[in-house]
Design an enzyme around this catalytic site. Structure first.
Site, PDB file in Angstrom:
ATOM      1  N   VAL A  63      15.613  19.766   3.796  1.00  0.00           N
ATOM      2  CA  VAL A  63      16.627  19.827   2.983  1.00  0.00           C
ATOM      3  C   VAL A  63      17.137  20.844   2.596  1.00  0.00           C
ATOM      4  CG1 VAL A  63      17.748  18.765   0.936  1.00  0.00           C
ATOM      5  CG2 VAL A  63      16.243  17.320   2.101  1.00  0.00           C
TER       6      VAL A  63
ATOM      7  N   ARG B   8      16.767  24.255   3.805  1.00  0.00           N
ATOM      8  CA  ARG B   8      17.123  25.221   4.899  1.00  0.00           C
ATOM      9  C   ARG B   8      17.969  24.608   5.524  1.00  0.00           C
ATOM     10  NH1 ARG B   8      11.986  28.561   7.452  1.00  0.00           N
ATOM     11  NH2 ARG B   8      11.693  29.775   5.480  1.00  0.00           N
TER      12      ARG B   8
ATOM     13  N   THR C  56       6.036   6.943   1.474  1.00  0.00           N
ATOM     14  CA  THR C  56       5.026   6.421   0.604  1.00  0.00           C
ATOM     15  C   THR C  56       3.823   5.915   1.663  1.00  0.00           C
ATOM     16  OG1 THR C  56       4.534   4.194  -0.464  1.00  0.00           O
ATOM     17  CG2 THR C  56       6.459   4.253   1.053  1.00  0.00           C
ATOM     18  N   ILE C  57       2.733   6.275   1.219  1.00  0.00           N
ATOM     19  CA  ILE C  57       1.754   5.672   2.182  1.00  0.00           C
ATOM     20  C   ILE C  57       1.515   4.392   2.693  1.00  0.00           C
ATOM     21  CG2 ILE C  57       0.306   8.097   1.747  1.00  0.00           C
ATOM     22  CD1 ILE C  57      -1.729   6.463   0.167  1.00  0.00           C
ATOM     23  N   ASP C  58       1.988   3.438   1.464  1.00  0.00           N
ATOM     24  CA  ASP C  58       1.778   2.173   1.718  1.00  0.00           C
ATOM     25  C   ASP C  58       2.595   1.468   3.302  1.00  0.00           C
ATOM     26  OD1 ASP C  58       0.270   1.871  -0.422  1.00  0.00           O
ATOM     27  OD2 ASP C  58       1.700   1.243  -1.623  1.00  0.00           O
TER      28      ASP C  58
ATOM     29  N   GLY D 223      -3.119   0.164  -0.833  1.00  0.00           N
ATOM     30  CA  GLY D 223      -1.848  -0.986  -0.427  1.00  0.00           C
ATOM     31  C   GLY D 223      -2.056  -2.071  -1.163  1.00  0.00           C
TER      32      GLY D 223
ATOM     33  N   ALA E 222     -13.560  -2.212  12.734  1.00  0.00           N
ATOM     34  CA  ALA E 222     -14.226  -2.717  11.599  1.00  0.00           C
ATOM     35  C   ALA E 222     -14.249  -4.363  11.652  1.00  0.00           C
ATOM     36  CB  ALA E 222     -13.241  -2.657  10.212  1.00  0.00           C
ATOM     37  N   GLU E 223     -15.404  -4.881  11.182  1.00  0.00           N
ATOM     38  CA  GLU E 223     -16.046  -6.391  11.408  1.00  0.00           C
ATOM     39  C   GLU E 223     -14.912  -7.218  10.648  1.00  0.00           C
ATOM     40  OE1 GLU E 223     -18.307  -4.042  13.573  1.00  0.00           O
ATOM     41  OE2 GLU E 223     -18.424  -3.775  11.446  1.00  0.00           O
TER      42      GLU E 223
END
Length: 319
Positions: free
Chosen positions: A23, A25, A126-128, A171, A187-188
């Site tokens: 933004v 530059r 946002t990481i969500d 989350g 993952a199980e």
């Protein structure tokens, strides 16, 4: 338009600095004066502004967090608070505002436009990954890589001790990180807010895996679905042996952004400045397919984003 401002708000996400750099530059290259607002909407209300030159954003692309700092501002949620913010914007001759953040931050941007006609453009960070109408938000890819790395390390110790590990990830409303991390780490079980969990069925699955000779289990749970402690209590009661809990917490927000997040942030920053110059405001920059598009902020926020349930089923099939 001669003068614009940029702020980061809400929870930090890796890649925010890259967006700020773009933004600043690109704005300077377009002949604009660019103002940085410190501490998000709190700084907007207080007039905590700093002029940003080309050199001020050198070397920040690779840094996590945000050089502008951030906050969650309760005062801005009031009409009086937003009026104070609008007065500061007008007092300093700011003609456009770029807001980088998640759902609450983008809602605030929309209200500034709706109530005070402040030209705003939003960038989803946002990481969500719970913002509608965009495939990805800034920070998600870095977060996912952080979680993946942590889970891989936990799998080493889980197999050494023949244990079940429950890993809680961020989350609140979206299980995106839990789902994708569970998929790529094998993952199980994956527990997400969008799908009710059956603890008896989950326990049976883990016990069946044990009977087949699998000596360790990884269960990834999104914080909005249940706490890791709740999951552990239910499982230990049903499977009859101890589990271990790891809550990754705020480590998921940090770290140097991945190449994907850097590219996403840089492109969105440039597009946000172009939108202001084009007079297309109250919009959010979104990634749809391989294209960056402008969508109405409230349309994005009112579009419910859910996980891919087919992918959820595939993740369990492949575990």
């Amino acid at each position: 338009m001669k003068k614009i401002a940029v702020l980061t708000s809400g929870g930090d996400a890796p890649g925010m600095n890259a967006a700020v750099r773009a933004v600043v530059r690109y704005g300077v290259r377009q002949g604009l004066e660019v103002i940085g607002v410190r501490r998000g909407y709190s700084g907007l209300i207080d007039g905590d502004f700093v002029k940003l030159e080309y050199k001020d954003v050198a070397g920040i692309t690779e840094k996590g967090g945000t050089i502008l700092r951030t906050s969650r501002c309760e005062e801005f949620k009031t009409e009086e608070g937003r009026e104070l913010a609008a007065k500061q914007i007008k007092k300093h001759g700011i003609e456009g505002l770029v807001v980088i953040g998640g759902e609450g931050s983008l809602t605030g941007a929309h209200l500034l436009y709706e109530e005070h006609k402040i030209p705003v453009v939003g960038i989803p960070a946002t990481i969500d990954n719970d913002i509608g109408l965009t495939d990805m938000c800034i920070g998600v890819d870095t977060c996912l890589n952080t979680v993946m790395d942590a889970v891989q390390k936990l799998k080493d110790t889980a197999s050494s001790h023949e244990r079940a590990f429950i890993v809680e990830v961020m989350g609140r409303h979206s299980g995106y990180i839990a789902l994708m991390a569970g998929l790529v780490t094998g993952a199980e079980a994956i527990i997400v807010p969008e799908i009710p969990v059956d603890y008896s069925q989950l326990a049976d699955r883990i016990l069946e895996e044990r009977r087949r000779g699998k000596i360790n289990s990884i269960i990834i749970v999104a914080e909005g679905a249940a706490s890791a402690y709740t999951v552990a209590r239910h499982l230990e009661y049903r499977i009859g042996y101890e589990t271990r809990i790891t809550i990754l917490g705020h480590v998921q927000r940090g770290g140097s952004p991945t190449a994907f997040d850097r590219r996403l942030a840089l492109s969105m920053g440039v597009e946000a400045v172009d939108a202001l110059l084009d007079g297309e405001v109250d919009v959010m920059i979104a990634l749809q397919g391989n294209k960056f598009v402008r969508v109405p902020i409230m349309e994005a926020l009112s579009t419910k984003k859910t996980i891919d349930k087919k992918l959820y089923e595939i993740a369990h099939m492949l575990s």
